[in-house]
Design an enzyme around this catalytic site. Structure first.
Site, mmCIF file in Angstrom:
data_model
loop_
_atom_site.group_PDB
_atom_site.id
_atom_site.type_symbol
_atom_site.label_atom_id
_atom_site.label_comp_id
_atom_site.label_asym_id
_atom_site.label_seq_id
_atom_site.Cartn_x
_atom_site.Cartn_y
_atom_site.Cartn_z
ATOM 1 N N HIS A 60 -35.054 95.286 12.766
ATOM 2 C CA HIS A 60 -33.615 94.999 12.782
ATOM 3 C C HIS A 60 -33.309 93.995 11.679
ATOM 4 O O HIS A 60 -34.177 93.194 11.285
ATOM 5 C CB HIS A 60 -33.214 94.404 14.128
ATOM 6 C CG HIS A 60 -33.226 95.389 15.245
ATOM 7 N ND1 HIS A 60 -32.630 95.123 16.463
ATOM 8 C CD2 HIS A 60 -33.760 96.634 15.358
ATOM 9 C CE1 HIS A 60 -32.794 96.158 17.269
ATOM 10 N NE2 HIS A 60 -33.483 97.089 16.620
ATOM 11 N N GLU A 62 -31.702 91.249 11.697
ATOM 12 C CA GLU A 62 -31.934 89.860 12.084
ATOM 13 C C GLU A 62 -33.414 89.497 12.002
ATOM 14 O O GLU A 62 -33.774 88.428 11.499
ATOM 15 C CB GLU A 62 -31.459 89.597 13.522
ATOM 16 C CG GLU A 62 -29.996 89.873 13.763
ATOM 17 C CD GLU A 62 -29.726 91.252 14.324
ATOM 18 O OE1 GLU A 62 -28.879 91.376 15.218
ATOM 19 O OE2 GLU A 62 -30.362 92.233 13.861
ATOM 20 N N CYS A 90 -29.165 91.967 19.611
ATOM 21 C CA CYS A 90 -29.721 92.568 20.823
ATOM 22 C C CYS A 90 -30.646 91.553 21.498
ATOM 23 O O CYS A 90 -30.939 90.498 20.926
ATOM 24 C CB CYS A 90 -30.485 93.841 20.454
ATOM 25 S SG CYS A 90 -32.057 93.526 19.616
ATOM 26 N N CYS A 93 -33.685 90.492 19.226
ATOM 27 C CA CYS A 93 -33.302 89.592 18.140
ATOM 28 C C CYS A 93 -32.882 88.228 18.692
ATOM 29 O O CYS A 93 -33.223 87.190 18.111
ATOM 30 C CB CYS A 93 -32.192 90.217 17.309
ATOM 31 S SG CYS A 93 -32.724 91.699 16.424
#
Length: 168
Positions: A60, A62, A90, A93
């Site tokens: 992801h 992040e 999410c 993260c």
């Protein structure tokens, strides 16, 4: 310790940089989420979703940006950094954000179904965890949300065409 002054114009600027990263993800067929990490008014990390490209569920924006920022700082603690991300983090993260001890998270589009910064739950300010982050939401909301909506609308249309269903 003196109070930190938050410059909302800077929030707009740095979210613009995160949006540029999200556009790169979009161009590569990835969910268009972009992130930048800022320290002392300078961007020290930039990333976009690369889950499909890297075949890695943890890639992801992040997560990738946090790793870059740790390398830039030379430590896993990012206590004086702010993460700008186009979509609410999410749970995965958010967990990494808490563990790296980011001071602040700024995001654009919320995620009421899966967000972990106040959407479905709030891990970033969970009372029993050892660290809590300041949260600013809704920065450049329409641009962030619009990019996600456009991407998923195109994905649905492509799926319907592939399956022979009408596109209306």
């Amino acid at each position: 310790m003196s109070d930190v002054i938050i410059d909302l114009h800077s929030d707009d600027y740095f979210m613009g940089e995160a949006l540029r990263q999200a556009a790169k993800a979009y161009e590569k067929g990835e969910v268009p989420v972009g992130a930048v990490v800022v320290r002392e008014g300078r961007i020290i990390a930039r990333a976009f979703n690369q889950v499909e490209t890297l075949k890695d569920a943890t890639a992801h924006a992040e997560m990738l940006a946090l790793t870059q920022a740790e390398n830039a700082v030379g430590d896993w603690r990012l206590t004086d950094c702010t993460l700008y991300v186009t979509k609410e983090p999410c749970p995965m993260c958010a967990g990494a954000i808490v563990h790296t001890r980011l001071a602040r998270v700024v995001f654009g589009a919320g995620d009421p179904k899966g967000g972990a910064a106040g959407g479905a739950l709030n891990l970033l300010q969970f009372p029993t965890l050892n660290h809590r982050c300041e949260i600013t939401s809704g920065v450049r909301l329409e641009e962030c949300r619009g990019l996600l909506r456009q991407f998923f609308a195109e994905q649905r249309t492509a799926k319907e065409k592939k399956n022979g269903a009408p596109s209306e």
